[in-house]
Design a protein around this motif. Sequence first.
Motif, PDB file in Angstrom:
ATOM      1  N   VAL A 196       0.657   3.210  -8.167  1.00  0.00           N
ATOM      2  CA  VAL A 196       0.764   1.742  -8.247  1.00  0.00           C
ATOM      3  C   VAL A 196       1.579   1.204  -7.073  1.00  0.00           C
ATOM      4  N   VAL A 197       2.690   1.863  -6.760  1.00  0.00           N
ATOM      5  CA  VAL A 197       3.533   1.433  -5.640  1.00  0.00           C
ATOM      6  C   VAL A 197       2.750   1.483  -4.334  1.00  0.00           C
ATOM      7  N   LEU A 198       2.012   2.569  -4.125  1.00  0.00           N
ATOM      8  CA  LEU A 198       1.280   2.746  -2.865  1.00  0.00           C
ATOM      9  C   LEU A 198       0.149   1.735  -2.699  1.00  0.00           C
ATOM     10  N   LYS A 199      -0.402   1.258  -3.793  1.00  0.00           N
ATOM     11  CA  LYS A 199      -1.472   0.263  -3.722  1.00  0.00           C
ATOM     12  C   LYS A 199      -0.946  -1.152  -3.532  1.00  0.00           C
ATOM     13  N   THR A 200       0.328  -1.348  -3.806  1.00  0.00           N
ATOM     14  CA  THR A 200       0.851  -2.727  -3.828  1.00  0.00           C
ATOM     15  C   THR A 200       1.925  -2.955  -2.775  1.00  0.00           C
ATOM     16  N   TRP A 201       3.175  -3.047  -3.163  1.00  0.00           N
ATOM     17  CA  TRP A 201       4.227  -3.529  -2.259  1.00  0.00           C
ATOM     18  C   TRP A 201       4.511  -2.583  -1.101  1.00  0.00           C
ATOM     19  N   PHE A 202       4.233  -1.300  -1.260  1.00  0.00           N
ATOM     20  CA  PHE A 202       4.411  -0.351  -0.162  1.00  0.00           C
ATOM     21  C   PHE A 202       3.623  -0.762   1.071  1.00  0.00           C
ATOM     22  N   GLN A 203       2.442  -1.354   0.859  1.00  0.00           N
ATOM     23  CA  GLN A 203       1.583  -1.744   1.974  1.00  0.00           C
ATOM     24  C   GLN A 203       2.244  -2.785   2.877  1.00  0.00           C
ATOM     25  N   LYS A 204       3.219  -3.504   2.366  1.00  0.00           N
ATOM     26  CA  LYS A 204       3.884  -4.558   3.139  1.00  0.00           C
ATOM     27  C   LYS A 204       5.031  -4.035   3.998  1.00  0.00           C
ATOM     28  N   VAL A 205       5.571  -2.867   3.643  1.00  0.00           N
ATOM     29  CA  VAL A 205       6.745  -2.333   4.362  1.00  0.00           C
ATOM     30  C   VAL A 205       6.608  -0.823   4.567  1.00  0.00           C
TER      31      VAL A 205
ATOM     32  N   LYS B 108       0.138  17.264  -1.187  1.00  0.00           N
ATOM     33  CA  LYS B 108      -0.569  16.991   0.069  1.00  0.00           C
ATOM     34  C   LYS B 108      -1.225  15.614   0.071  1.00  0.00           C
ATOM     35  N   GLU B 109      -1.890  15.270  -1.028  1.00  0.00           N
ATOM     36  CA  GLU B 109      -2.578  13.979  -1.093  1.00  0.00           C
ATOM     37  C   GLU B 109      -1.592  12.823  -0.967  1.00  0.00           C
ATOM     38  N   TYR B 110      -0.517  12.883  -1.757  1.00  0.00           N
ATOM     39  CA  TYR B 110       0.436  11.770  -1.738  1.00  0.00           C
ATOM     40  C   TYR B 110       1.291  11.769  -0.479  1.00  0.00           C
ATOM     41  N   ASP B 111       1.526  12.923   0.085  1.00  0.00           N
ATOM     42  CA  ASP B 111       2.245  12.959   1.360  1.00  0.00           C
ATOM     43  C   ASP B 111       1.440  12.230   2.437  1.00  0.00           C
ATOM     44  N   LYS B 112       0.130  12.417   2.418  1.00  0.00           N
ATOM     45  CA  LYS B 112      -0.732  11.728   3.379  1.00  0.00           C
ATOM     46  C   LYS B 112      -0.763  10.227   3.105  1.00  0.00           C
ATOM     47  N   ARG B 113      -0.868   9.849   1.827  1.00  0.00           N
ATOM     48  CA  ARG B 113      -0.935   8.425   1.469  1.00  0.00           C
ATOM     49  C   ARG B 113       0.356   7.677   1.813  1.00  0.00           C
TER      50      ARG B 113
ATOM     51  N   GLY C 201       2.085   8.282   4.424  1.00  0.00           N
ATOM     52  CA  GLY C 201       2.336   8.394   5.860  1.00  0.00           C
ATOM     53  C   GLY C 201       3.357   9.470   6.156  1.00  0.00           C
ATOM     54  N   HIS C 202       3.328  10.535   5.347  1.00  0.00           N
ATOM     55  CA  HIS C 202       4.246  11.669   5.484  1.00  0.00           C
ATOM     56  C   HIS C 202       5.698  11.238   5.278  1.00  0.00           C
ATOM     57  N   ARG C 203       5.873  10.356   4.320  1.00  0.00           N
ATOM     58  CA  ARG C 203       7.214   9.899   3.965  1.00  0.00           C
ATOM     59  C   ARG C 203       7.579  10.292   2.533  1.00  0.00           C
ATOM     60  N   LEU C 204       6.952  11.342   2.054  1.00  0.00           N
ATOM     61  CA  LEU C 204       7.268  11.895   0.744  1.00  0.00           C
ATOM     62  C   LEU C 204       8.192  13.087   0.956  1.00  0.00           C
ATOM     63  N   VAL C 205       9.439  12.949   0.545  1.00  0.00           N
ATOM     64  CA  VAL C 205      10.455  13.965   0.796  1.00  0.00           C
ATOM     65  C   VAL C 205      10.577  14.880  -0.413  1.00  0.00           C
ATOM     66  N   SER C 206      10.233  16.155  -0.237  1.00  0.00           N
ATOM     67  CA  SER C 206      10.372  17.145  -1.295  1.00  0.00           C
ATOM     68  C   SER C 206      11.768  17.751  -1.205  1.00  0.00           C
ATOM     69  N   THR C 207      12.592  17.479  -2.195  1.00  0.00           N
ATOM     70  CA  THR C 207      14.006  17.862  -2.135  1.00  0.00           C
ATOM     71  C   THR C 207      14.325  19.193  -2.793  1.00  0.00           C
ATOM     72  N   ASN C 208      13.428  19.661  -3.672  1.00  0.00           N
ATOM     73  CA  ASN C 208      13.707  20.824  -4.522  1.00  0.00           C
ATOM     74  C   ASN C 208      14.806  20.534  -5.541  1.00  0.00           C
ATOM     75  N   CYS C 209      15.143  19.250  -5.736  1.00  0.00           N
ATOM     76  CA  CYS C 209      16.051  18.890  -6.825  1.00  0.00           C
ATOM     77  C   CYS C 209      15.332  19.119  -8.153  1.00  0.00           C
ATOM     78  N   PRO C 210      16.015  19.545  -9.212  1.00  0.00           N
ATOM     79  CA  PRO C 210      15.379  19.724 -10.521  1.00  0.00           C
ATOM     80  C   PRO C 210      14.757  18.422 -11.030  1.00  0.00           C
ATOM     81  N   THR C 211      13.879  18.541 -12.007  1.00  0.00           N
ATOM     82  CA  THR C 211      13.081  17.403 -12.459  1.00  0.00           C
ATOM     83  C   THR C 211      13.673  16.662 -13.652  1.00  0.00           C
ATOM     84  N   THR C 212      14.792  17.112 -14.174  1.00  0.00           N
ATOM     85  CA  THR C 212      15.328  16.484 -15.378  1.00  0.00           C
ATOM     86  C   THR C 212      16.142  15.235 -15.038  1.00  0.00           C
ATOM     87  N   HIS C 213      16.633  14.565 -16.100  1.00  0.00           N
ATOM     88  CA  HIS C 213      17.506  13.405 -15.926  1.00  0.00           C
ATOM     89  C   HIS C 213      18.973  13.790 -16.089  1.00  0.00           C
TER      90      HIS C 213
END
Length: 313
Positions: free
Chosen positions: A76-85, A98-103, A105-117
């Motif tokens: 949803v973010v990539l289809k909307t406000w991301f397109q403006k900035v 890979k798909e979302y990293d491309k979408r 613009g290679h600004r998806l940072v994989s941190t290896n941080c755990p997935t919990t809250h």
Amino acid sequence: MTPGKMEICQPLKRQAILLFMVIATVLCLLGTGRYYEQKDRYQHVIFKGHPKTPNINFIFYTVKTSKKFYDSRLDVVLKTWFQKVKNNVFFISDEGDKEYDKRTGHRLVSTNCPTTHARADLCCKLDYEFSLLATQQASRWWCHFDDDDYVNVRNLEKLLRKYDWRKPWYIGRRTVDSYKARINGTKYPYQFAHGGSGFCMTTVLAKQMTPWIGEGKFMQTCEDFHLTDDCAVGFIVTHLLNVSLTESVLFHSHWERLKNLTEETLHEQISLSYKNHNRISLSKDKAKFDEKQDPTRLLSFHCLIYPKDKLCL
């Protein structure tokens, strides 16, 4: 224990301690190496290929996300406000794709941080956000949002231009009037801007936070203060640095009843959110998409303020 047994146990104890120290050192070095490898990679991306527009360095955005939410939220973010900035935004996640990293613009940072809250896991991602910010030497503002936020970037920029970016400003929205951090038996009052609705600060202020955050320091800070990510930021800013929170009611999260926002004032807001059926209300004659196509209602809202976007035609 007999003297003979004591003589045997003491060398074994020393060996065990030595082995533990060696293993801990190796793990620390591996983690540090992975961190700097990521940082170097994205420092190159940040300065690559930015168009020359007047506002390109005004705001640097970071968005916290997770692989489990790529299809339901990040899309949803990539289809909307991301397109403006799009040249000013980085997405901080726990795992790459890979798909979302491309979408992005290679600004998806994989941190290896755990997935919990868990506290340490949330602080891990925010530490990466702050470290990326450190490479943005020309940016005047840093704004943090979650992947379930819609950001009206025009309204956000309009708000921030009211404040002098050369001074320490911390802007967002509280969920309660004040909190108290309990550290070593003593309570310390502070305020914080809720991360779920987003917050912004001048990079001047962010630089003052470096003793406690960035390059891996923030996880320990959160543990020392017994606070989660957005709370720890607020404690550092409002208590340790004595910078007041400037509150704006234009920031919204799913912790409030979003249906209470009237349709006539939605376009005035800065951030909107959703969770299950807690979402903004749009009349059928104004909604571009039905609820099945747009369960968040944010695609339709985007089309109300940007009707000529490709998504909306």
